[in-house]
Design an enzyme around this catalytic site. Structure first.
Site: not given
Length: 271
Positions: A167, A202
């Site tokens: 990532y 989120t």
């Protein structure tokens, strides 16, 4: 109407007539960005993988405003699917004026156990998707010598984090692509910038918290607090704060801002 009121009305409709394409638009940061642009008069193309949720979001925007917003489901890591999605968006609303590459996904895996499948998935979603969509959308910007490209990267694109090497590598790639394109198109009327949030409140962060709980046995509250500690302000970033930065970069006042990677992280990362 006084001058202040007139200025407020103008700001509220600052993006009227502009076609804004937002990827990863059904949830979290992407949905906040889409709502912010729609509230200011833009016509939205929403893109993502969850067709059902995208349709709900499209319907919600069309119910709340006058624009005929559209939604397109596609796997943006697939070059043909991403290119077709952009073509459909352009057919519906004309060339893209503002592109927000928000689609992304983070998953952890210790490097010594990392599989090629995991590596390719992280780069495909977080980096190749940005390339595919940008490559397709920029063709409509070049003849008009006008366009804004805003990539949602991460503080992971500015520093390193353990257990998420793929990532981090992908988001560093997004930062590098942002800077390269900013140089390449500096005289073409196109600005290219990145917004690099820290941990944002989120669904993706909720999934990270669940993973920490499962692997460490800590409570969800303790895991959330641990993530918030990385921000010197001691909190998670709100999606609307990221949307505000995107609106500024897309606005008239940021015409000379390009090649910048702006951290929204409470001071976690400083140049």
């Amino acid at each position: 109407m006084n001058e202040q009121s007139k200025a407020s009305v103008a700001a509220d409709r600052a993006f009227t007539g502009q076609h804004v394409l937002v990827t990863g638009a059904s949830r979290g940061i992407g949905w906040s960005i889409a709502q912010a642009f729609a509230a200011r008069g833009a016509t939205l193309s929403l893109a993502g993988r969850d067709a059902a949720l995208l349709e709900q979001r499209r319907a919600a925007l069309n119910t709340s405003g006058a624009s005929n917003h559209t939604a397109f489901s596609a796997d943006l890591a697939d070059a043909e699917a991403a290119t077709a999605m952009v073509r459909h968006a352009v057919a519906a609303h004309g060339p893209v004026d503002i592109l927000v590459n928000n689609a992304g996904y983070g998953a952890s895996q210790p490097f010594a156990k990392m599989t090629a499948e995991h590596w390719n998935q992280m780069l495909g979603i977080n980096l190749s998707g940005v390339f595919h969509v940008t490559r397709a959308a920029i063709d409509g910007m070049l003849p008009r010598k006008s366009g804004r490209i805003i990539n949602i990267a991460s503080t992971a694109g500015l520093t390193g984090y353990a257990y998420v090497a793929a990532y981090v590598a992908a988001k560093h790639g997004v930062v590098g692509l942002t800077r390269a394109l900013a140089r390449e198109y500096a005289t073409a009327g196109i600005t290219v910038n990145a917004v690099c949030p820290g941990y944002v409140d989120t669904d993706m962060t909720a999934t990270t918290i669940e993973t920490i709980v499962r692997k460490t046995g800590r409570s969800a509250e303790a895991a959330r607090a641990e993530l918030a500690k990385s921000n010197p302000q001691g909190r998670l970033i709100q999606p609307e704060e990221v949307a505000d930065a995107v609106l500024w970069l897309a606005g008239a006042g940021a015409a000379s801002v390009t090649g910048q990677c702006i951290a929204i992280a409470g001071g976690e990362v400083m140049p």
